[in-house]
Design a protein around this motif. Sequence first.
Motif, PDB file in Angstrom:
ATOM      1  N   UNK A   1       0.712  -0.984   0.012  1.00 18.41           N
ATOM      2  CA  UNK A   1       0.154  -0.098  -0.091  1.00 18.41           C
ATOM      3  C   UNK A   1       0.880   1.316   0.052  1.00 18.41           C
ATOM      4  N   UNK A   2       0.491   2.132  -0.817  1.00 20.38           N
ATOM      5  CA  UNK A   2       1.490   3.406  -0.855  1.00 20.38           C
ATOM      6  C   UNK A   2       2.531   3.399  -1.321  1.00 20.38           C
ATOM      7  N   UNK A   3       2.936   2.320  -1.852  1.00 19.34           N
ATOM      8  CA  UNK A   3       4.470   2.134  -2.331  1.00 19.34           C
ATOM      9  C   UNK A   3       4.925   3.007  -3.506  1.00 19.34           C
TER      10      UNK A   3
ATOM     11  N   UNK B   1       6.788   5.922  -2.664  1.00 20.39           N
ATOM     12  CA  UNK B   1       8.024   5.743  -2.108  1.00 20.39           C
ATOM     13  C   UNK B   1       9.193   6.183  -3.106  1.00 20.39           C
ATOM     14  N   UNK B   2      10.035   6.995  -2.675  1.00 18.81           N
ATOM     15  CA  UNK B   2      11.102   7.393  -3.710  1.00 18.81           C
ATOM     16  C   UNK B   2      12.049   6.175  -4.212  1.00 18.81           C
ATOM     17  N   UNK B   3      12.052   5.298  -3.479  1.00 23.20           N
ATOM     18  CA  UNK B   3      12.902   4.013  -4.048  1.00 23.20           C
ATOM     19  C   UNK B   3      12.125   2.864  -3.705  1.00 23.20           C
ATOM     20  N   UNK B   4      12.318   1.585  -4.144  1.00 18.53           N
ATOM     21  CA  UNK B   4      11.527   0.392  -3.675  1.00 18.53           C
ATOM     22  C   UNK B   4      12.748  -0.447  -3.010  1.00 18.53           C
TER      23      UNK B   4
ATOM     24  N   UNK C   1       4.305  13.050   2.332  1.00 21.75           N
ATOM     25  CA  UNK C   1       2.925  12.377   1.949  1.00 21.75           C
ATOM     26  C   UNK C   1       2.995  10.992   2.735  1.00 21.75           C
ATOM     27  N   UNK C   2       4.189  10.352   2.508  1.00 21.56           N
ATOM     28  CA  UNK C   2       3.992   8.789   2.784  1.00 21.56           C
ATOM     29  C   UNK C   2       4.664   8.711   4.468  1.00 21.56           C
TER      30      UNK C   2
ATOM     31  N   UNK D   1      11.139   3.654   6.221  1.00 23.67           N
ATOM     32  CA  UNK D   1       9.457   3.030   5.798  1.00 23.67           C
ATOM     33  C   UNK D   1       8.218   4.159   5.957  1.00 23.67           C
ATOM     34  N   UNK D   2       7.522   3.812   4.906  1.00 28.87           N
ATOM     35  CA  UNK D   2       6.101   4.709   5.211  1.00 28.87           C
ATOM     36  C   UNK D   2       5.643   4.121   6.430  1.00 28.87           C
TER      37      UNK D   2
END
Lengths: 449, 336
Positions: B113-115, B118-121, B230-231, B276-277
């Motif tokens: 969710x909300x990935x 994310x600026x990177x994974x 935002x995240x 992490x978010x």
Amino acid sequence: MSAARMRYSMIISGVVLILTLLFVKSRVVDFTAHERFTRDLRRLQEVDTTLNQDILKVRDGLLTYYDTLVTASAELNGLYHHIRRSIPSFIGAQGQQDITRLLDAYAEVLASKARALERFKSDNAILKNSLQYFPLVATEVAEEAGGHLLEQGPVTELKNLLRDLLVYTLLVREDLTLQLQARIDSLSHNRDAFASAVERSKLDTVLAHAQTILTYAPRVNSLIAELLALPLAQRSAALHMAYNRHYERALRTADNYRLVLYLLSVALLSYIAYIIVRLRQATQALNTANEHLEERVRERTAALQKTTEQLDQRNQMLVEQQQRLRAELADAAAYVTSRLPLPLTGDVKTAWQYIPSEQLGGDAFGYHWLDEDHLAMYLLDVCGHGVRAALLSLSIANVLRSQSLPGTNFYEPAAVLQALNNTFPMEQHYNMFFTMWYGIYDKRHRRIV
Amino acid sequence: MKWWYILPVFLLCLVAIGLWQRLQRAEQPAPESVAPVVVNPVNEPIQAIPLQIALNETKVKLGEKLFHDPRLSHDNSVACASCHNLQTGGTDHRQRPIGINGAEGFVNAPTVFNSGFNFRQFWDGRAETLEDQINGPIQAPHELGSNWQEVTAKLTAVPDYVAEFAALYPDGIQPHTIRDAIATFERSLYTSNARFDQFLRGDGEVLTEAEKAGYHLFKTYGCIRCHQGVNIGGNMFQTFGIMGNYFADRGTETQADMGRFNVTGDAQDRHVFKVPSLRNVALTLPYFHDGSAARLEDAVTIMGTYQLGRRLAPNEVDLIVQFLRTLTGTYKGKPL
């Protein structure tokens, strides 16, 4: 197809090919692509400026989250990749090479900036946390210790550390680094001085945060300096300039092609005009030649007519002459005929029919009374026909009629014939000779001698 | 001598081509652009998730199907959703995920969710984009254990997929179209309208006093330094163990604990992870890359100690946790 025609069609295809080539070359600059590319290049500079502003805002606490930094950084990256993919095709090989080289240089700086930005985000978070917490916890420990401790030296030391550290960070006094490090170390050594008043771990926290500030403040400052000093703007400006240079070169080249196309078109149109003029001239010449031809035909016809008239005239003359000759001949013939004796009536009757083979003939006859009893009769035929023979036969007949042969007895036929033979020798009379019958009728004696 | 008529005709043709080109240029369609996610900025370090994000719904549907399809794994036993279960906060609630043949992963499965924010994974940020990220689990032997050749072959054998891909992509079923569909679906997994987002949008009554106090602590105690935007995280890297040696205290350091160092080889990146978010954090247990914290309270305490250099009192932890629970949002209009 004839050789001339083949040559013509080859020349036309050649001209058409050259014109097409020039046309295509003159339209090679794609302004939409140019527009997009320069927009991207401008955007690259804009985004970089915004990013730098946001970095400063973050340092000053005016911006409390990193999303805009992330967005700007991602956009720079995206723009870079997009620009790399979309170098307009009208930029020549040299330009492509130049721009690619500058893009490589840009990418290098961009990667450095991205790395520095990540460190800045992390380090700034750490520094900001300690900056927020250190004054609180240091004051708390100082108050706690101040209330309990008899020896206020270490407390003052802690308070001094707090003051200096705040000055250090607020005014970026990096010259205080060593001094501050010494204070931290000394407090760390004298931890036991606080032992009775403050939990050891709490003091450790204070010192850890102080150490963090001392470590991270210059790091963050140097990261900001690095981020702002990285020649990203210069690189993108260089990129823009190089692109503009090659764009202008492409424009100039296209303009040259356009000029050549224009000149060639003008030349072509002049040539076509020339051909039209020449065609007109040829038509005129043909018309003139045509007129001349008619004139000449007229002249020739006139000459021919004249000749024909002359011929007719001559013909007429000839006909007239002939008629005159014929008339003369007829006159001669009439005369010849008139010289024939009239038919006799009386004791001796004569009748004759004279039909010459031509108008005049060499035949003649006659009779006449030598005396009352003797009738001389003769019939002669000069060899040949025509006027010559007629003239001779008339002469002979006249000689006989006028009895003008001297010394000749006209009662004697032999003597007459002998005398005539002597008088008209063949050699003197155009090789003409004559045959003749001559007789005498003796009425009295009723006999022919 | 009709030949010279060709040349004026040809010049006319050139003019015609010019006009035609001009028309063609006007007809060029504007390139399809992904609408940027517009966040209405509020004067807070945390930003609300947009209520609506425009995405190609057909791609989302296809991506969802693929996301739940175990044929993406080598032995048809594991789907993306196996470890990123949408029913359980986009995670598997396990310390470490289980891939094909019962193989255990090295790090905790983060929520899907909300990935998209994310600026990177990945925990170590080795993938720049969601599309990139998909290559990882598909090919990792301990996750889906497959490869793109196998996956495309399997999907091409399914007529439904052939038709659906053909309708969306001129290229049909290809690694990049599969990635695009799944990533588009993942971008649709935004959880908007959390109670905290309502608070950010101006509804002061939606949070309890305790939750507001928790948020205040969250900000003043420095959590906000990393968990922002935002995240509430997911936009930066941070060292795990700034104010203390977390790994020494926990024991048995693994290769995965090296974090971003494994990607860059830079000593400064040792123990560095993507922050992490904290969106839906109440549902994404267990916590950290190692899944070592089973309860949210544990996680908050550990973070206070090792990241902030603060010993948080139990009541403070409780307030912060209460605040964190307000970050649970809704997906497709329903609370997670």
